[in-house]
Every structure is written in structure tokens, then in C-alpha cells.
Design an enzyme around this catalytic site. Sequence first.
Site, PDB file in Angstrom:
ATOM      1  N   HIS A 170      -3.286  -8.765   1.761  1.00 48.46           N
ATOM      2  CA  HIS A 170      -4.435  -7.775   1.497  1.00 48.46           C
ATOM      3  C   HIS A 170      -4.499  -6.841   0.618  1.00 48.46           C
ATOM      4  CE1 HIS A 170      -3.419  -5.348   5.153  1.00 48.46           C
ATOM      5  NE2 HIS A 170      -1.981  -5.024   4.040  1.00 48.46           N
TER       6      HIS A 170
ATOM      7  N   HIS B  26       2.601  -7.047  -4.254  1.00 47.45           N
ATOM      8  CA  HIS B  26       2.344  -5.327  -4.280  1.00 47.45           C
ATOM      9  C   HIS B  26       3.069  -5.049  -5.660  1.00 47.45           C
ATOM     10  CE1 HIS B  26       4.477  -5.292   0.446  1.00 47.45           C
ATOM     11  NE2 HIS B  26       2.807  -5.594   0.115  1.00 47.45           N
TER      12      HIS B  26
END
Lengths: 461, 461, 461, 461
Positions: free
Chosen positions: D180, D215
Site C-alpha cells: 500500500h 518501497h
Amino acid sequence: MDRGVDRVEGIQVAYIGGGSRGWAWSFLKDLARDGQIEGHIRLYDINRPAAERNKLIGEQIMAHPEALAHWSLSVADDLASALTGADFVVISILPGTMDEMRVDVHAPERYGIWQSVGDTVGPGGFIRALRTVPMFATIAEAIRDNSPDAWVINYTNPMSVCVGTLYDVFPGIKAFGCCHEVFGAQQMLADMLKADAGIDAQRTDISVNVLGINHFTWLNRVSYGTLDLMPMFARFAQSHYESGFGEAGESWVGAFFSCNHRVKFDLFRRYGLIAAAGDRHLAEFMPPWYLRDPETVERWGFRLTPVDYRVDEQKKRDEKSLRLASGEELVTLEKSGEEGHLLMKALLGLTEMVSNVNLPNAGQIENLPRGAIVETNALFRRDSIQPVIAGAMPDNLLPLVQRHVSNQRNTIRAARTRDRALAVSTFLNDPLVTVGAEVGENLMDEMLAGTAKYHGWVDGR
Amino acid sequence: MDRGVDRVEGIQVAYIGGGSRGWAWSFLKDLARDGQIEGHIRLYDINRPAAERNKLIGEQIMAHPEALAHWSLSVADDLASALTGADFVVISILPGTMDEMRVDVHAPERYGIWQSVGDTVGPGGFIRALRTVPMFATIAEAIRDNSPDAWVINYTNPMSVCVGTLYDVFPGIKAFGCCHEVFGAQQMLADMLKADAGIDAQRTDISVNVLGINHFTWLNRVSYGTLDLMPMFARFAQSHYESGFGEAGESWVGAFFSCNHRVKFDLFRRYGLIAAAGDRHLAEFMPPWYLRDPETVERWGFRLTPVDYRVDEQKKRDEKSLRLASGEELVTLEKSGEEGHLLMKALLGLTEMVSNVNLPNAGQIENLPRGAIVETNALFRRDSIQPVIAGAMPDNLLPLVQRHVSNQRNTIRAARTRDRALAVSTFLNDPLVTVGAEVGENLMDEMLAGTAKYHGWVDGR
Amino acid sequence: MDRGVDRVEGIQVAYIGGGSRGWAWSFLKDLARDGQIEGHIRLYDINRPAAERNKLIGEQIMAHPEALAHWSLSVADDLASALTGADFVVISILPGTMDEMRVDVHAPERYGIWQSVGDTVGPGGFIRALRTVPMFATIAEAIRDNSPDAWVINYTNPMSVCVGTLYDVFPGIKAFGCCHEVFGAQQMLADMLKADAGIDAQRTDISVNVLGINHFTWLNRVSYGTLDLMPMFARFAQSHYESGFGEAGESWVGAFFSCNHRVKFDLFRRYGLIAAAGDRHLAEFMPPWYLRDPETVERWGFRLTPVDYRVDEQKKRDEKSLRLASGEELVTLEKSGEEGHLLMKALLGLTEMVSNVNLPNAGQIENLPRGAIVETNALFRRDSIQPVIAGAMPDNLLPLVQRHVSNQRNTIRAARTRDRALAVSTFLNDPLVTVGAEVGENLMDEMLAGTAKYHGWVDGR
Amino acid sequence: MDRGVDRVEGIQVAYIGGGSRGWAWSFLKDLARDGQIEGHIRLYDINRPAAERNKLIGEQIMAHPEALAHWSLSVADDLASALTGADFVVISILPGTMDEMRVDVHAPERYGIWQSVGDTVGPGGFIRALRTVPMFATIAEAIRDNSPDAWVINYTNPMSVCVGTLYDVFPGIKAFGCCHEVFGAQQMLADMLKADAGIDAQRTDISVNVLGINHFTWLNRVSYGTLDLMPMFARFAQSHYESGFGEAGESWVGAFFSCNHRVKFDLFRRYGLIAAAGDRHLAEFMPPWYLRDPETVERWGFRLTPVDYRVDEQKKRDEKSLRLASGEELVTLEKSGEEGHLLMKALLGLTEMVSNVNLPNAGQIENLPRGAIVETNALFRRDSIQPVIAGAMPDNLLPLVQRHVSNQRNTIRAARTRDRALAVSTFLNDPLVTVGAEVGENLMDEMLAGTAKYHGWVDGR
């Protein structure tokens, strides 16, 4: 969803060509029917009167009582002024006249080579390309110089060669090619759904994974909602193998342009994928299995499109154009089934959509060369087209597609450099040219001589 | 240069096949004539008596007064024991018998398809491949299990398919394919040097850059010392275009195997590169321009090699073999012109050399797929073969080569997976198969039926 | 072997630079000692008096009683006239002066960054590159315009960036970079052979497979004749790990330039391959493991080369140059150990050879980007250099090499486009720049300010 | 649109892990809130009581009055029985316990290495990966053997290494990784729209082009409807550069997990793209510019997440879990903001969607290696995920991303082969490991010793 604005005005469109065909009217009608975008269209055609007529017709379309948008139109004096300031460029030209097309299609018949269309591959597609490439080189240079940031939509055939030339000349161009042949395949699948399962589906509801090159495009995954259509098609192709299945129907096909999909069923049996174009196009990409002679064509359920028929049609369109321009006949606002205006809206950011499109291969088909013009799905978003990775051509189809990819690349190079030897070897490498090297070379020279006005090769050089 | 040692003993060689052809004797003679390497050779042939005979002949060769090396020989009971402990494996098998070859070469003639060799591509090469692939799969597994670190030299045709199968089955194999066709092209250039410039040159003095696939290999740079031979060849091909030029001569060509290079001259005129194989092979890779019928073949200055002739030759070799084995006829020690023993020496570290070789493409030809078996130069050093980057296939030749590369890959896959549809589409994609899809499929089935003993396809599956 | 001719005359060489270093003399001596080639050399240096002096010295070299060839020399007025007509171009320039080199090497020391050479990577290599790239861009344009077919040999550092700039500006250039660092590694292996096995070997007898980038080149296969040297080196590196091993010796290394290979032994232990450059160079490509501070350097057995030492050496060479030019001191004809003249002979077709060379990656190293300047073996033949496929960088070394490959590419782009942000991010990405982003940026600005005369960046832009 | 069916029942889901974290509950709530899909979920956790508790909680969720779907749940005895028959597999495991995480995060602090998360890259991410890879290898083998056609959704970190291991072990797996972090970046852009233009936008209305690795993902095109957000962000990043901007807010971030985007603004200034992850993650991929010490972290507006805090949180969740399982506390049905259930629906054919996802690179990022796990958008359709071609990493970012891509690949290989040397060189190549080779090796050994229970390396091997 509130996306900030839901309407864009002041859009500038340059429309190149369109004088001799119905495309321009369809496009204008689609624009008129759509209330979200509006602006100005500059028409440019080397046949200026045709452009003038289209302007008058366009104005009637925009004045139609049901029109939701009211684009203004003008006729441009030259390519540069048409392009300057354009947000979108639409290219839809006829390279040469019906006289040249007659050579493309019919000259090879005397050598025993039959073509159902003659505008994409085969001897006709090649000769057409030789005269189209210089025109597209000129257009690409004009775009580079006058509207380098515009989105360029091409409808002209031979599609792969046209789009390839645009990128060859101006690598920074934002061009793509639109073709409705895949829509026809989706429609056939919708018709199958109706016939076999009683389901009413829109062609846009049929999800397809598209891979190949224009007019020789293939589907390896097809579905309708949660339903996998591949097994259904396998049964369908089997049961209709001998009889064929109806006609493709819909506005994008007329009498001479229909087929009963027998070629498609045979290709499915042989290669396991659904060929996503009309049989008339598909047959031309193969060795003369389906085009050996008119009887064979008949047997496979499609037709050779005579240029005389096209001449008649064009004449009718010309007459209609006069009637429409003069107001003697009233314009109508039917849908075209094309998607050009929808793609424009997506590129403006009003929507997002996934549709099939012709673009240089950036890896969307992993085993075709980078830069080859391939047809796959792409994601259209604000100022962006991103191909969706379609996978690899299967082993059995790869050599068939590769051969045309090489030929198309070599056609562009031969046309741009006037390389006689490369032109000859490319012509001879077409699957339909099975007449041997010497005879083939004679045919090429005859066709070049017959179309000399438009390509600039003198004495076959 | 003192390289530590200048002689290596105790080398173990497994020789697979060789029972029915002259290759084995040539190889043994080359070994006998070379004083730098020595060891033991294990002969293995499914025809054990032939291997026994070769053992006797080999022993006579090694006992020849002029022999510089005296290899010992034995006959192996099975593949595994032949391979175990081997430093080198030589593969030179006849897949099937002359009966099958008769089908390969002559069955298509009834369909109007003529082949000059029939062992590489064309319908004959394809059917031969279908029965060869399983044999090579067996050999590759045996090497993987018994001698995974051995260097494997293949001489069997169809070369590309054979070497491709070895790597497909055992990716870690250290295999390469040797072929003398490029030597023939070098010899032709040496002959040209003599004829046109009065220079006596050895074929090994002709530097060539090699690129392509076996038997359809091309030279784009040729030189002799400081002299660029390309312009000389251009004049030469022009002046001998109609008449042809002599015969290739030398031990690797016999009466039925010669040509006068007219095909080569025509290919040069059309494509600009020197095709580096005999015309008999080259013609089979093209559409039937040179193989339309026996008259066309005659006109182009080469010959169809009838299998009857091969049967006769084999019979003579068999008789000779009996005479040699029994000592009735004395062995001679002539040079073969082959390089296998020299490559072995380079792999042992005794020398370094650059020569043409068939290997999986690791980038040596930039626009052919990785893994395709291609022929280029490579650097042979101690326990190492490194391809030399040969560049890209030129645009005009690329589609011709790509087509066969795809076919060869698909042939291996069809043979290994028994994929009928893939076999058919591959067969139909051969340039010589111009008879249409249905007829072509019938021909394939007829040929499969005629060679059923060796390939294991039942009812064409 | 008779290769037609064994001597070529009338060769035209342009020698760019050379005024300030010993390279020019070595090259001229190598030419004088070789009887197979002869011609004319045009010297060009922005320091014209230096070129004039080299002309006088060169004439003495060619007049030496033992000289086998007698090249004539002239001084060119400008780059264009030096290049026009050249068959070969040799580039050996000093970018800037010792004042700039002092900034390159010593400015970072105040920030705790130590460099042993400072001309390849590290902050010094980067700043040197920023001023070298524009010079090489100028040279590349001049070659494109005046001698596009000449072979171009570069000796200038930073090698990868210099050769990369030549190809970036003129993609059709026939340029390559020569460096002797790999020779040093071969010599070390020859020394090892002597020390451990009592074998006297020449460095050219050590076969090596070379892969990597200049000054950070690696050997994964090394042999001497039939002997695999890799296991011997493994033992050798182990047993000399603490003590180091002698000094590399030979003419191409002097006192401050030697090392005892401890860095090499440590890299072997960590990565399993033999690093093929002097430890002074190797250490600069790594994080500051070996260059933390002068004590660490000392411990690892190599030295920081102070620019003062280089200034002294240059002064001595200048004085010697005056003595030689005036005839006060007599020239000698010792061998240089370099191979430039041998490569020239191979390119002329007089010989063939395999040697290590810096070239754009065309697949010789499969997992580095195409176009990156890499160092591998190549086959030198008449008018042709073909890289030998060296394989892939092993997994553990790949990220180390990739990082510099990216940095070198970005350095060229930043220098050519004056892209400040790219310059900063590239500078900060060097493994030796461990001082953080802000401090690093300050250092870069200080170094730019200190070398402003030669790079044209104003206020760090 | 009528897509045949609008609801699918009987779906089988295997949920691996989930015992110790809130993910399972969120996922179950999302399923309960969606009326279009329903079926059965088999929970498997090595901590069986946790799975039992989740079953009870799940049953309460499904019984919630507002639930639109009512999935049944069971606890599986072993991995194989959980997987057999599964249509979907969800993996969300904690590799090891908080004790191991304490080593990952805090052991390096004694060496001056600070990490804000410690689960992705950096020394902590590496050590975590060493124990995670074998677990994922086991899971991949179980999927291959029990549910090879299931779609596999991974939520576990380190994401790239986890997904990479799945494909490494079972190349035919249909696995992808969901994260997310990009949603957070979209939310930040929505917040910016509100703050700077007063526009209320949902995060899903922000169109983004995603490229990079999990990330460390980047956005190079961002828009909201017809509005290009890139110029707005440039101004925004400039004006908030010193102060930062609010906190990311929303359910997926808690107190210790927020940031004020200063790192993001600095990265934008340096690299020109929007980094699409929380600053805590971003900082760990860079050299220790933002993580030099706790003060630096403070200054850049984010926080080091202490493992003690995680332990507390876990304890609270455990207690809550007991209360929920017993019915002492009532379940609620809030939305999670995650998309897993939506992607499942698209894979079933109920919808189509484009979202960011972690997959092996098949060309979606052209200058990263094939097979590397990258994060880009993809098109989700019936039984199909097709990456959208995202373009190339820009030159300045490429080396930063490449370094981690290499490290991740080497981490998987080192973990699977227990290659000590590769593990060490990979550990030392992490940008945060700036302590030198010897010290770094000591740290690695200390961390291995501290987590020995879960990775099986003995004495650092």
C-alpha cells in the site's frame, strides 16, 4: 468520480486527408455526438475542393439538432498551417488514386497472384507502401517542425509501414495507429455468444488479449465477464468449419468486405489462436492457401474486392458529398463504431481506457524486434499511451509474423533509400509472390511503371 | 613459444557412429598424422560389426609407418560405456538407412519438389530431423549422465537441429558442430586469387567473417593478408555469372557434390554477401528459384544427388572397408582437410585457433534469437570456446535466415513433444514446400509413413 | 605463411597529445624497432613546442642505428590538418595540467577521502572526466569531419569515459582503448609460475579471459599452455595473503606505481576472480576498504601517488626531452611492452591477434548494458576488431561493476549537457564519496572551482 | 454492462500466516463488505492457536449485521491441506519473532548503523531475508505440488525477495505482491490537491505511473483528471522543503509510521521524480544521508520505529484478539484501504482494473534485468495480470535501484545455496553498511548468531 473537469474546450485538430473517403464524416459525427470535448478542426487535403466540401458537410454535422458539441472547421492552405498549434493530428489519406490501386490489386492477377484487398501486404501492399512512405516522411517532418507535441492518430494503410515511417523519420513523435479489425473479431465473438449461449453482449464487453501486427493480429485470451470464451470458440470453429458463420455485420463492413470466418476457423485449427481481422486481410498474410485462384477464394467464403467496385463506391460518395455539402441531402448522426474520439478523450485525461493500438514494440511482444510496429492493447491516460505486455507470439505463428515484420522494415528502408536490391528481395519475400525470382522482378517493375506518378522511382530505381 | 608441454597423452575419445561413412577413417588418419596428441578411442555404433571393422582399420592406420601417433582402439558395448571417462565425444551417425533417405529425397519429387541434398532443410531435412532428434536426445542424456564435462564434436546433419537438441536436453553440454562447407568457400576464394591475381594461397590463409546458420552461412568480410578480397569477388562473380567457375575440388567434394558457384554468384548479386556453402546446400534454403525442376538445376550448374548414387558409394565403401579390415588393401595416410583434431588440440591448450563453428547464439549474431544454433567464428583455447562477435545479419538476409531458425527450433520442439500441429505448420513453412496446406500435409504424412521405423510417430502423430 | 605482402608503407598516423608524457617516445621507439610498417606521423599538441621537441626526438629515434623503420615526422598546425588523411589516430593527452591534477587527487583528502591515483574513478576521476569529456567531444567531431575511416587508439584516462565520449559524439568512429594493466596481471602470473613451478614464461604466453571495465578488469580463466593456472593462483593468493608478493616490476611501472598484490589477493578471496589491474587502481573502485587512510593503504601494500612526485617526474622528463631534442643525450631503442604498434599491424592485415581492448559492449559481456565501454579480449584482423564473447560478470561482482558503468555513462551525459543535478548525484554515487550528500556537494563545488580553467562550468554549473 | 454473472460463489482461499498481525482481520472485513464474492477460507499458521483465534474472529466478522458476504472458515492442519483446491493463496507471515526483529533493527545500531524499519533492505532487511527465503521456498514447493494454478498474493516483507523466491523455486507460479505504500503517495497528492487547490479528490482518482522496486518506487507522471500534478508537486516540494507537510494519515499508518515527506521532497529535488513510499522506507535505500544518527532522522521528520513499540502493539493486538474471539469485544467492519479483494474480483472477471503490483520484470521496466521483481502498474483481468510498460528508470536513479536489484537477487541465491562469500559481499554492498569489510563481516556474523533459530546457518555458514 469528480476528475476536476469533465469537459475540455479549445482543442485543435489537424485532419490530413479525408477528402476521398467516408472516414472524415464518421469522425466528425462521433465528435458531434460527444458533449465532453469541443474545439476547432483544420482540414488539409492535397485535393483542396474535397477538403472544402468536407468543411461544408462538417458544419452541417455540427449544426445537426442532436449534436452535443459544435466544432468549428476551416480548410488549411498547406500542411504546416494545418499542423501548427494542433493538439491532435488525424491522418487518413489515400496514397495515389484508384488508378494506382488498380495496378496494386489487378496487375499481379496476370501472374496468377490474387489479392483480396491489396493494400497491406502482398505485391499490392508493397507497391502501395513504396508510394506511401515518402508521403508519410513528408508528414512526419512537418509534424516534427510544426506540432512535435501533438498526438498523431493514423488510419491510413498499410498501417504498420505508415506508423513505422512516422517513427523512423521523427523518433520523438507521439503517433499511434487505429484499426477496427479487432473490433470485428470482438463482434464475431459477441455474435457467437448470442448464437451459442443466448447472451446479448456488446463487442466492447468482450475482453481480448491482442498480439501481432495490423491485419494479422491474434487473440490468445478472450473472455466475457467471468466466462472464458476460448473453449466456446474452439467448439464453434469446429462446428462451423465447413459452413462458415454468418457475416461480420455492422457499419465497418459492407457487402464486398464481409466474410464467413472460414479462414479464421482454419487458422484456429492450425495455430490454436483466434485471428482478429477479416478473412480478406488474413488470407493475404499467408502463402496462397486461401488465394490460389478465385474458386479457392469462393470456397473459403470471402471475396476479392475489385477496384471497379471501389471506383463505383467512391463515385457514389462523391455525389453524396455534393448533395450533403449543398444541403440537398440532410446529414445524419449515426455512430461509427470507431474509437478515435474516445482515445482523444482519454489522452486529455477525461477518461482512462484500454484498447488495441499500433505502436513501436517496446517489449509488449517479447519475441518481436524492438521498434517493429505491433498491435496490442495499451492503456490510454492523460497525455500517455502505455502498451500492455501481451506476451510472446507462440512458436508456430512466430515465423509467419516475423517474415512480415522484416518485410515491413525493409520496405520502409528500401522506400526511403531507393535501394533497388532491397526492394526486389523484399518483394520476392512476400508469401504471395511464388512466381520465382526473375518473373517476380518483372512483376515488380511492371507495377512500378504503372504507378510511377506517385512514387518517384524511375526505371524501377 | 614454450607452453609448458607440447604433447598430451592419455586422451579418451568416444566415437559415436561412423560405421557407415568415411568420416571415421579421415578422423583417425588426421589423428595418426599428428604427433602431439595420443590416447584411446572407444568406437560405438548401433551397427556393431561396422564398429568392429573400423577398429581393425583404425589399428592399421595407427600402425602405418608414417603415423606419428599410435592411438589404441576398442569397441564399446553400449553408449554409456563408450562415454564414461571420455575427454572428447565425436558424433557422426547416419539417422536411419538409405531407405529412409530415399524417402527424404525422392518422395517430394512426385509433388514437384526437388531437393539437391535433402538432409538439412526442405521436406527431406525436416523428416530426417524428426527421426534424428530422438536419437540426439538419447545421446545428450547419456552424455549428461556419463561424461558431462567432455567436449562434444558433432558432424551429423541436420547440424543445427542436432546441436540444438543436445543443448535443449542438456543445457550444460560442451558441444559444438563442425562443418567443412565454409572451408569450401575459402578454397573457392583461394582459387579465385590464383586465377585472377596469380597468387598461390592456402584456404586457411583466407580470413573470413562468418555469420549465418549451417549450410546457409555468409561471409561479409574476406581478406588475404593486407588484401581486401570483397571487391575482387564482386568482379569475379560478375564475370563468371553466366559461365560459372570451375569446381570446388578437394577431398571433401566428389563428382555429385560439386558446383560451379552460379547460385553463389546470383545470391551475391541479390544480397551482397558471399554465401559460404556448396550451391547444392544453398539452393535448398531458398524458395525453389534454383530447384524448380531438374532443368533449372542443370542451368544453375549443380546436380541433384540421387540416393541410388549414395547407395552405390556406400556399397563401395563397405567393400573397401572389408578389404582394409582384412589387410587386403593397405591404408593410406592422406590429409582430410578437416579440422577436428586441430580443435581438440586447441581445447587441450596446445595451440589457440580461430575457426568457424556451430554453437548456440550467445550474441555472436546480434539479431538472431539467443540460443539458436548459429555458425560464426570462435576462439578455441584451453577448455574454452568463445564465439567471436560476428555482427548482425543484414536486413535483406535476415528474414531468410530467421525463417529457418524458427523452423529448426519448432522442428526440435515438435519432435520432442510429438506436437502434430506444430510439425505440420513447420513443414508447411519450409520455402521449398509450395504445394499448399492440404497437399503439403499429405506429403508429410506420406513421408512419415515411409520412414516410420525410425521416428516413432504412428499415423502421423 | 605468405600473406601477399609482409610490409606496408605510406601509413599516415596522427598523434594527438604526447607533449607532456613518455608515451610518445615509447610509441615511436616501438615503431622504429618494427621493420614491417612505415610512413609518416603528424604530431599535434596544444603545447606546440612540446610537439616540436617530440618531432626532433622522433627523428633521432628513427635515425638510431638499430632502427628497422624510418618514419618521417611533422608538426601539425591544428587538429584538422593532423587528422586529414590519417589511417591511424593515437590520442594521448593530459587533460589540464598538474595544477588540476593536484585538485583531483588532494582536495578530497581534506574531507577524509584518499585516492591512490585519482584519474579514473573517485572524486578525482570524476572531476578529471568533467574536463576531459569536452576535449574528447572536440576530437571526435574533428575525426568525424576529417578522418572518419581512421582507426583511433586512445591511451588517455579516464579510459572508459574517453572512449565512451568518442562513440557518443560520433557513433561511426572506429575507436578503441589500449591499457597495459592486464599485461601487469599476466606478468604477475608469469612471476608466479617462475616462483611456484620454476617455469619461465613470457607474459604473452599467459592466456587470460578478460571481463570488466578498464582498471577494474577481471580474469575468470587463466592458463599457460595445457596448464590451468586458476588452482595455482588460489594457493598462491592464500599463501601470500598476509605478506604480499614482490612487485609487479617491468618498464611500465615505477617506484610509486608498484604494489604487492595484497588487494588483489583479498579481492580474490572475496569474489573468486583475479582482478587484473594494479592494486592502486583496484582500490579506488571499491568502498574505502583499502583507502580508509594512509595507514590502511600502507597496510595493504600499495602507495598514494602524490602529485608532487608527478610534478618532479614531469620536470625530469622535460629536461630529458631538451637533452634528447638537442642531441645532448642519445636516444635508446628499448621495448615498451606496449602493443599499440602490433594492433596497428593486425588492423593492416599483416598479422592476426587476440588482445584485451576497451570497446562499446556489443554483447561481449552479456549482463552489462549495450554501449557501455567494457574491456575484454578481441580479435584484431585486417580493418576489423571483433570482441570475443567473454561471458557474464559473476553475480557478486556485477553490482560493483554496474555502479561504475552507470556512473561513467552519467558522467559523460552530465559533462555534455551541463546537468548539475546529474553531476551531483553521480559524484555522490561514487563508492569513495562516503561523506554524505551536503558535504559531498561542497567537495564537488570546491573541486570544480579549483579546476575551472579547463571545464567551463561556472559556479558549479 | 452485463458481464454474464455479477457474483461468484464457492471461491477457495488459503490464508498462510496472519496469526500475529492485523492484516488477516482487515482482509476478512474487506471480504465481508463485498457482496460479489463468497466462499471458504482455510487458515494456516505455524502458530495454530492464532489461526484458531482468527477463525473465531472471522466468523464474527462474517456474522456482522452489515456483512454482505458470509465466507466460511476453517483451520488447516498443514500447508498442503490449506492449499489443495485453493483458487487464491494469501501469504502474510512474520518470519521469526520479535526477538529476531530486535536483532535485525537494533544490533546494527551498536555499529553506528541506524534503520527506521529494518525489514526490507539494510542489514536488518538482509538478515530477515536470509530466514524468510527458506520459508518461501517451502511455500513455493507446496503451491507447485498442491495448487499450481492458484493466484498467490503476497503481503510479506521483504516483498521483492519473497516474490523473487516464489518464482525462483516455481517459475510457473501465478504470484504477485501487494503493497500500500504507493497508495500513501497517492493520498499525499490528494492532500496536496486539497491544500493547494481546494479540490477534494480520492486517492484512487490520482493517476500515477509507477516504476521501481517495492518501497523504493517512483512516480514520473501524476495527474488528476485533465490536470497534470507534476508542476504542482514541484512547487509544493519547494515550499514545504524545510517545514515538511502534515502527516500521511489514514488507516494504514499509525503514530510511529508517519512522516512529513521531507525525505521525499529532498529526493525530488535531487532526482526529479516523486518517491512513492513512506520516508521511513525510502531513507533505508539510500546511503546514510537521512539515517546518519537519530538527530539526523529527527531533522528529516520521520522516526526510527523501536522494536519495543512493535512488541507492545503486538501484545495489544493479542489481547484484542482474545476479546474479539471470545465475543467480549464486538467486531467492526471498517474499510482497510487495501485492494486485495478488488484484485481477486478482477482476476475472477467481475471487473477490470489497473493497479500497482510487484512482479518479475518482463520488460515493464526496460533497463532493469528480466526477472527482477519490480513494481509497476498492471492490468488485472479474468485470470490474467499484464504489466503495463512503465518505461525506463531515469539515468540518475538507475544505479541506486540497480544496486538493490542485484543485492536482492544475490540475497535469494546466497540464502538458497548457503553461499557464505556471496552473503558477505551482498551484505557489504548495502548502502547503509559503511563500516568497512572486516567490521561489516563481524556485524553480519553477530546478527546471524542472534537469529540462528530461524535461518539454519551455523557459524555464519
